[in-house]
Design a protein around this motif. Sequence first.
Motif, PDB file in Angstrom:
ATOM      1  N   GLN A  23       0.831  -1.207   0.000  1.00 16.53           N
ATOM      2  CA  GLN A  23       0.000   0.000   0.000  1.00 16.53           C
ATOM      3  C   GLN A  23       0.870   1.263   0.000  1.00 16.53           C
ATOM      4  OE1 GLN A  23      -2.562   0.475   3.468  1.00 16.53           O
ATOM      5  NE2 GLN A  23      -4.126   1.442   2.180  1.00 16.53           N
ATOM      6  N   GLN A  24       1.973   1.239   0.725  1.00 17.78           N
ATOM      7  CA  GLN A  24       2.884   2.380   0.752  1.00 17.78           C
ATOM      8  C   GLN A  24       3.509   2.635  -0.612  1.00 17.78           C
ATOM      9  OE1 GLN A  24       5.490   1.366   4.008  1.00 17.78           O
ATOM     10  NE2 GLN A  24       4.224   2.461   5.487  1.00 17.78           N
ATOM     11  N   ARG A  25       3.500   1.611  -1.446  1.00 16.89           N
ATOM     12  CA  ARG A  25       4.009   1.754  -2.815  1.00 16.89           C
ATOM     13  C   ARG A  25       2.883   2.171  -3.768  1.00 16.89           C
ATOM     14  NH1 ARG A  25       8.428  -3.121  -3.539  1.00 16.89           N
ATOM     15  NH2 ARG A  25       9.324  -2.945  -1.463  1.00 16.89           N
ATOM     16  N   GLU A  26       1.765   2.594  -3.165  1.00 14.45           N
ATOM     17  CA  GLU A  26       0.601   3.110  -3.894  1.00 14.45           C
ATOM     18  C   GLU A  26      -0.079   2.055  -4.758  1.00 14.45           C
ATOM     19  OE1 GLU A  26       1.337   6.936  -5.658  1.00 14.45           O
ATOM     20  OE2 GLU A  26       2.336   7.651  -3.854  1.00 14.45           O
ATOM     21  N   LEU A  27      -0.084   0.829  -4.264  1.00 17.03           N
ATOM     22  CA  LEU A  27      -0.811  -0.254  -4.925  1.00 17.03           C
ATOM     23  C   LEU A  27      -2.146  -0.455  -4.211  1.00 17.03           C
ATOM     24  CD1 LEU A  27       2.294  -2.517  -5.302  1.00 17.03           C
ATOM     25  CD2 LEU A  27       1.031  -1.489  -7.179  1.00 17.03           C
ATOM     26  N   ALA A  28      -3.133  -0.953  -4.937  1.00 16.63           N
ATOM     27  CA  ALA A  28      -4.458  -1.186  -4.364  1.00 16.63           C
ATOM     28  C   ALA A  28      -4.417  -2.412  -3.458  1.00 16.63           C
ATOM     29  CB  ALA A  28      -5.473  -1.384  -5.482  1.00 16.63           C
ATOM     30  N   VAL A  29      -4.946  -2.255  -2.245  1.00 17.78           N
ATOM     31  CA  VAL A  29      -4.964  -3.351  -1.279  1.00 17.78           C
ATOM     32  C   VAL A  29      -6.326  -3.424  -0.598  1.00 17.78           C
ATOM     33  CG1 VAL A  29      -2.471  -3.161  -0.855  1.00 17.78           C
ATOM     34  CG2 VAL A  29      -4.081  -1.979   0.649  1.00 17.78           C
ATOM     35  N   ALA A  30      -6.678  -4.626  -0.163  1.00 20.67           N
ATOM     36  CA  ALA A  30      -7.902  -4.868   0.603  1.00 20.67           C
ATOM     37  C   ALA A  30      -7.499  -5.487   1.931  1.00 20.67           C
ATOM     38  CB  ALA A  30      -8.834  -5.799  -0.162  1.00 20.67           C
ATOM     39  N   PRO A  31      -7.862  -4.859   3.049  1.00 25.96           N
ATOM     40  CA  PRO A  31      -7.485  -5.406   4.353  1.00 25.96           C
ATOM     41  C   PRO A  31      -8.251  -6.684   4.676  1.00 25.96           C
ATOM     42  CG  PRO A  31      -8.923  -3.517   4.627  1.00 25.96           C
ATOM     43  CD  PRO A  31      -8.633  -3.629   3.159  1.00 25.96           C
ATOM     44  N   GLU A  32      -7.771  -7.383   5.681  1.00 21.44           N
ATOM     45  CA  GLU A  32      -8.391  -8.646   6.089  1.00 21.44           C
ATOM     46  C   GLU A  32      -9.743  -8.389   6.747  1.00 21.44           C
ATOM     47  OE1 GLU A  32      -7.466 -12.564   8.847  1.00 21.44           O
ATOM     48  OE2 GLU A  32      -6.146 -10.841   8.991  1.00 21.44           O
ATOM     49  N   SER A  33     -10.785  -8.991   6.215  1.00 24.82           N
ATOM     50  CA  SER A  33     -12.143  -8.810   6.735  1.00 24.82           C
ATOM     51  C   SER A  33     -12.282  -9.356   8.154  1.00 24.82           C
ATOM     52  CB  SER A  33     -13.154  -9.502   5.825  1.00 24.82           C
ATOM     53  OG  SER A  33     -13.141  -8.941   4.547  1.00 24.82           O
ATOM     54  N   ALA A  34     -11.687 -10.501   8.429  1.00 21.01           N
ATOM     55  CA  ALA A  34     -11.823 -11.112   9.754  1.00 21.01           C
ATOM     56  C   ALA A  34     -11.318 -10.176  10.838  1.00 21.01           C
ATOM     57  CB  ALA A  34     -11.076 -12.440   9.805  1.00 21.01           C
ATOM     58  N   ARG A  35     -10.202  -9.543  10.599  1.00 25.96           N
ATOM     59  CA  ARG A  35      -9.637  -8.624  11.602  1.00 25.96           C
ATOM     60  C   ARG A  35     -10.568  -7.432  11.817  1.00 25.96           C
ATOM     61  NH1 ARG A  35      -4.633  -7.597  14.236  1.00 25.96           N
ATOM     62  NH2 ARG A  35      -3.749  -9.472  13.352  1.00 25.96           N
ATOM     63  N   GLN A  36     -11.157  -6.925  10.750  1.00 29.49           N
ATOM     64  CA  GLN A  36     -12.093  -5.800  10.872  1.00 29.49           C
ATOM     65  C   GLN A  36     -13.329  -6.201  11.675  1.00 29.49           C
ATOM     66  OE1 GLN A  36     -12.559  -4.818   6.693  1.00 29.49           O
ATOM     67  NE2 GLN A  36     -11.118  -3.121   6.883  1.00 29.49           N
ATOM     68  N   ILE A  37     -13.819  -7.415  11.444  1.00 23.86           N
ATOM     69  CA  ILE A  37     -14.982  -7.908  12.192  1.00 23.86           C
ATOM     70  C   ILE A  37     -14.631  -8.050  13.669  1.00 23.86           C
ATOM     71  CG2 ILE A  37     -16.472  -9.935  12.515  1.00 23.86           C
ATOM     72  CD1 ILE A  37     -16.327 -10.215   9.368  1.00 23.86           C
ATOM     73  N   ILE A  38     -13.473  -8.616  13.952  1.00 21.62           N
ATOM     74  CA  ILE A  38     -13.030  -8.783  15.338  1.00 21.62           C
ATOM     75  C   ILE A  38     -12.888  -7.423  16.015  1.00 21.62           C
ATOM     76  CG2 ILE A  38     -11.080  -9.507  16.788  1.00 21.62           C
ATOM     77  CD1 ILE A  38     -10.727 -11.868  14.767  1.00 21.62           C
TER      78      ILE A  38
END
Length: 178
Positions: A23-38
């Motif tokens: 992401q710091q290299r300006e690439l598209a990323v999707a974070p982990e859903s499980a961690r967001q739910i937790i």
Amino acid sequence: MNSRFVLTGGPGAGKTSVLHALQQRELAVAPESARQIIQARLSQNLPPRPDPKTFAQDVLRADIEQYHKLWIEDEPTFYDRGVLDALYMLNVIGALSHLDKARKVVAHPYNEVVFLFEPWPEIYSTDAERDQTFEESVQVFEGLKQWYTLWGYTPVEVPKVSIEERADFILDVVEDVF
């Protein structure tokens, strides 16, 4: 060529750190859903996870939403786990028929190359959101390796080197296949 790339493996193997480096290299990323739910559950003073079936279903819904929402057709997009990870959780507890799993796999394809992170004792730690043991992390890694292979994906193990070197490795492989 499918430009969706999955980073998967056992908990605590460095996926999220590498995702941040991408992401710091300006690439598209999707974070982990499980961690967001937790995180959301902990903020409501709830246990980190509901029962396994509900948790896996919640993760699957979130992963499918991310799959459709976050994608740039001509550029690589990197996912901290993917729809197949949630399907693996449901498979382990016997919560979906083979036909339902197959339909969801076909409807949510990723690039055939999947980046697999092996558990690494030197960097593994637990926290409020990650309470699995290292042994459980190894079991998840082995299971996901077989799972992705079963569905026709090619797992590529990411070497145990620095975060930046891991990001470089991933981008070199992506350049070769994309």
